[in-house]
Write a protein that holds these residues in place. Structure first.
Motif, mmCIF file in Angstrom:
data_model
loop_
_atom_site.group_PDB
_atom_site.id
_atom_site.type_symbol
_atom_site.label_atom_id
_atom_site.label_comp_id
_atom_site.label_asym_id
_atom_site.label_seq_id
_atom_site.Cartn_x
_atom_site.Cartn_y
_atom_site.Cartn_z
ATOM 1 N N TRP A 61 60.553 59.044 -93.189
ATOM 2 C CA TRP A 61 60.753 60.025 -94.255
ATOM 3 C C TRP A 61 61.735 59.564 -95.333
ATOM 4 C CZ3 TRP A 61 57.824 63.894 -95.577
ATOM 5 C CH2 TRP A 61 58.303 64.886 -96.435
ATOM 6 N N ASN A 62 62.799 58.892 -94.940
ATOM 7 C CA ASN A 62 63.848 58.527 -95.894
ATOM 8 C C ASN A 62 63.646 57.164 -96.557
ATOM 9 O OD1 ASN A 62 65.441 60.882 -95.635
ATOM 10 N ND2 ASN A 62 66.300 60.115 -93.712
ATOM 11 N N THR A 63 62.589 56.465 -96.204
ATOM 12 C CA THR A 63 62.359 55.141 -96.789
ATOM 13 C C THR A 63 62.253 55.169 -98.313
ATOM 14 O OG1 THR A 63 61.322 54.299 -94.779
ATOM 15 C CG2 THR A 63 60.806 53.145 -96.816
ATOM 16 N N PRO A 64 61.567 56.149 -98.915
ATOM 17 C CA PRO A 64 61.509 56.169 -100.388
ATOM 18 C C PRO A 64 62.885 56.250 -101.040
ATOM 19 C CG PRO A 64 59.852 57.637 -99.472
ATOM 20 C CD PRO A 64 60.722 57.213 -98.332
ATOM 21 N N LYS A 65 63.841 56.878 -100.355
ATOM 22 C CA LYS A 65 65.190 57.015 -100.910
ATOM 23 C C LYS A 65 66.011 55.735 -100.760
ATOM 24 C CE LYS A 65 65.416 61.900 -99.541
ATOM 25 N NZ LYS A 65 66.176 62.877 -98.714
ATOM 26 N N LYS A 66 65.475 54.773 -100.014
ATOM 27 C CA LYS A 66 66.218 53.544 -99.744
ATOM 28 C C LYS A 66 65.487 52.316 -100.285
ATOM 29 C CE LYS A 66 68.443 55.472 -95.639
ATOM 30 N NZ LYS A 66 68.691 55.322 -94.182
ATOM 31 N N GLY A 67 64.972 52.466 -101.468
ATOM 32 C CA GLY A 67 64.328 51.328 -102.119
ATOM 33 C C GLY A 67 62.849 51.193 -101.851
ATOM 34 N N GLY A 68 62.334 52.007 -100.930
ATOM 35 C CA GLY A 68 60.900 51.983 -100.674
ATOM 36 C C GLY A 68 60.442 50.767 -99.892
ATOM 37 N N THR B 216 59.624 58.260 -110.244
ATOM 38 C CA THR B 216 58.719 59.379 -110.507
ATOM 39 C C THR B 216 59.124 60.575 -109.650
ATOM 40 O OG1 THR B 216 56.376 60.018 -110.649
ATOM 41 C CG2 THR B 216 57.035 58.714 -108.745
ATOM 42 N N LEU B 217 58.410 61.675 -109.787
ATOM 43 C CA LEU B 217 58.764 62.916 -109.097
ATOM 44 C C LEU B 217 58.905 62.715 -107.588
ATOM 45 C CD1 LEU B 217 56.440 65.508 -110.886
ATOM 46 C CD2 LEU B 217 58.912 65.257 -111.147
ATOM 47 N N GLY C 11 53.877 49.732 -104.793
ATOM 48 C CA GLY C 11 54.012 49.221 -106.154
ATOM 49 C C GLY C 11 55.450 49.172 -106.640
ATOM 50 N N GLY C 12 56.391 49.551 -105.773
ATOM 51 C CA GLY C 12 57.792 49.566 -106.177
ATOM 52 C C GLY C 12 58.187 50.847 -106.881
ATOM 53 N N ILE C 13 57.444 51.920 -106.638
ATOM 54 C CA ILE C 13 57.751 53.214 -107.243
ATOM 55 C C ILE C 13 58.693 53.974 -106.318
ATOM 56 C CG2 ILE C 13 56.761 55.380 -108.087
ATOM 57 C CD1 ILE C 13 54.199 53.884 -108.710
ATOM 58 N N CYS C 14 59.686 54.644 -106.898
ATOM 59 C CA CYS C 14 60.694 55.346 -106.105
ATOM 60 C C CYS C 14 60.901 56.758 -106.650
ATOM 61 C CB CYS C 14 62.013 54.575 -106.113
ATOM 62 S SG CYS C 14 62.840 54.550 -107.733
ATOM 63 N N PRO C 15 61.521 57.646 -105.864
ATOM 64 C CA PRO C 15 61.792 59.006 -106.355
ATOM 65 C C PRO C 15 62.853 58.995 -107.454
ATOM 66 C CG PRO C 15 61.952 58.882 -103.947
ATOM 67 C CD PRO C 15 61.920 57.479 -104.455
ATOM 68 N N VAL C 16 62.667 59.849 -108.438
ATOM 69 C CA VAL C 16 63.646 59.931 -109.520
ATOM 70 C C VAL C 16 64.694 60.986 -109.149
ATOM 71 C CG1 VAL C 16 62.261 61.570 -110.885
ATOM 72 C CG2 VAL C 16 63.968 60.113 -112.031
ATOM 73 N N ALA D 276 66.125 46.962 -111.634
ATOM 74 C CA ALA D 276 65.896 47.676 -112.894
ATOM 75 C C ALA D 276 65.124 48.954 -112.595
ATOM 76 C CB ALA D 276 65.121 46.805 -113.875
ATOM 77 N N ILE D 277 65.807 50.081 -112.675
ATOM 78 C CA ILE D 277 65.149 51.368 -112.452
ATOM 79 C C ILE D 277 64.579 51.858 -113.778
ATOM 80 C CG2 ILE D 277 65.469 53.767 -111.764
ATOM 81 C CD1 ILE D 277 67.607 52.875 -109.865
ATOM 82 N N VAL D 278 63.293 52.129 -113.788
ATOM 83 C CA VAL D 278 62.609 52.580 -115.002
ATOM 84 C C VAL D 278 62.477 54.097 -114.940
ATOM 85 C CG1 VAL D 278 60.563 52.336 -116.450
ATOM 86 C CG2 VAL D 278 61.320 50.412 -115.022
ATOM 87 N N ILE D 279 63.183 54.782 -115.824
ATOM 88 C CA ILE D 279 63.157 56.248 -115.860
ATOM 89 C C ILE D 279 62.445 56.707 -117.126
ATOM 90 C CG2 ILE D 279 64.543 58.355 -115.935
ATOM 91 C CD1 ILE D 279 66.750 56.897 -114.458
ATOM 92 N N VAL D 280 61.411 57.500 -116.950
ATOM 93 C CA VAL D 280 60.727 58.088 -118.109
ATOM 94 C C VAL D 280 61.563 59.297 -118.518
ATOM 95 C CG1 VAL D 280 58.546 58.936 -119.026
ATOM 96 C CG2 VAL D 280 58.544 57.303 -117.131
ATOM 97 N N VAL D 281 62.484 59.065 -119.429
ATOM 98 C CA VAL D 281 63.565 60.008 -119.706
ATOM 99 C C VAL D 281 63.061 61.380 -120.151
ATOM 100 C CG1 VAL D 281 65.632 60.402 -121.100
ATOM 101 C CG2 VAL D 281 65.113 58.098 -120.273
ATOM 102 N N GLY D 282 62.038 61.413 -120.979
ATOM 103 C CA GLY D 282 61.561 62.691 -121.517
ATOM 104 C C GLY D 282 60.912 63.591 -120.492
ATOM 105 N N GLY D 283 60.370 62.996 -119.427
ATOM 106 C CA GLY D 283 59.783 63.765 -118.339
ATOM 107 C C GLY D 283 58.680 64.719 -118.765
#
Length: 345
Positions: A71-78, A151-152, A168-173, A190-197
């Protein structure tokens, strides 16, 4: 002679057939991602519930046990997979539009970064292709840098979908995930954040270049807390691939969208692209419009454990100015008139 004419005709036929096959593969590659984005999470959840009610219930139970354990793997870099990131399907995905990644400056592997991606568009197709696959060569352009598209967090509660995204290297925002990557995962992240959401997605429409940024300062505060450099990223053409019904402020449609955004984290949009078999009909496929993602110059950010609002405002203003300069510098190169102005809301 006759022989050479026949050979020439066969060569022309071969290239024609190859072109048609490649176009169909491009359509299939984009369609699978659109369906993944829209329904994979819900579909996999329903399928898992169905399997629980069949003679194969043990398979579902085993997966659910794994889900609890993992469960917690996404929070730890995926759990990224270079094999998945290099799938050939992503190259067909890239060529459908086409999508291109432009590097303007080198990035140091001894630093961590937060990329601010603009604009959101309907699905953030440029963000996905450039930073969650190797189709546009992000690993070659920025050697030693590991991109994580954020992403969400709700997506990582969906069975199967969570594993597909992580590959794909996607993680929770969320803060836990970002804190872990920037503090416990070494450097070169490098964390890519889609700032406008979701708020920004409600206003995206062809011909409009606007970003939701004035009051989006959380990513700057995170950068300060970790000493991660900020990098403005603008994707020219992201808003061109879908047409959307824009509801006016105060309308019932906008009220519903904002309620969804507030309570669920995303805003439902009424949009359309082209049809599956014809570009002249409506459908879920995006239009084949070029998307060019330009990665700007990194802004050096100091590490401040408890940044004040003044600190946040100062570096936020620098970031906004850098994004506008990036847009102005490259807009004419990618199809926009010199008079075009980036609207910052």
């Amino acid at each position: 002679g006759t022989g050479s004419n026949i050979l020439s005709a066969l060569q022309d036929l071969f290239w024609l057939l190859k072109s048609k096959v490649e176009k169909q593969l491009q359509i299939i590659s984009v369609l699978q991602w659109v369906l993944t984005f829209l329904i994979m999470g819900i579909a996999c959840t329903l399928i898992l519930m169905y399997i629980l009610c069949t003679d194969c219930w043990a398979i579902a139970v085993l997966y659910l046990a794994w889900l609890v354990f993992d469960w917690n793997t996404p929070k730890k870099g995926g759990r990224r997979s270079q094999w998945v990131r290099n799938w050939a399907i992503w190259r067909y995905f890239r060529d459908y539009f086409p999508i291109r990644l432009v590097k303007t400056h080198n990035l140091l592997t001894t630093r961590n970064y937060i990329f601010g991606y603009h604009p959101h568009g309907i699905m953030g197709l440029g963000a996905f292709c450039n930073f969650s696959t190797e189709a546009t060569g992000v690993g070659q352009k920025f050697p030693g840098i590991r991109p994580y598209l954020a992403t969400l967090a709700g997506n990582f509660r969906m069975p199967i979908l969570r594993d597909y995204l992580m590959s794909g290297g996607i993680c929770p925002v969320n803060r836990d995930s970002i804190d872990y990557i920037l503090s416990k995962n070494g450097s070169g992240n490098a964390i890519v954040i889609v700032v406008g959401g979701a708020a920004e997605s409600l206003n995206c429409t062809p011909g409009k270049n606007s970003v939701t940024l004035r009051n989006r300062k959380g990513f700057v505060k995170l950068a300060l807390r970790h000493g991660a450099d900020l990098v403005p990223v603008y994707s020219f053409g992201e808003n061109e691939v879908y047409k959307q019904v824009i509801f006016e402020e105060g309308s019932w449609g906008r009220w519903v969208q904002k309620k969804f955004q507030k309570h669920i984290g995303f805003a439902p949009c009424i949009f359309h692209g082209r049809g599956l078999f014809s570009s002249n009909t409506w459908g879920l496929l995006p239009y084949s419009k070029p998307i060019t993602t330009v990665v700007g110059e990194p802004i050096t950010i100091p590490k401040i454990d408890n940044p004040s609002q003044k600190d946040v405002d100062f570096y936020h203003s620098i970031y906004v100015d850098s994004l506008i300069k990036l847009f102005d510098k490259y807009k004419s190169k990618f199809g926009l008139p010199e008079t075009e102005v980036l609207e910052v809301n």
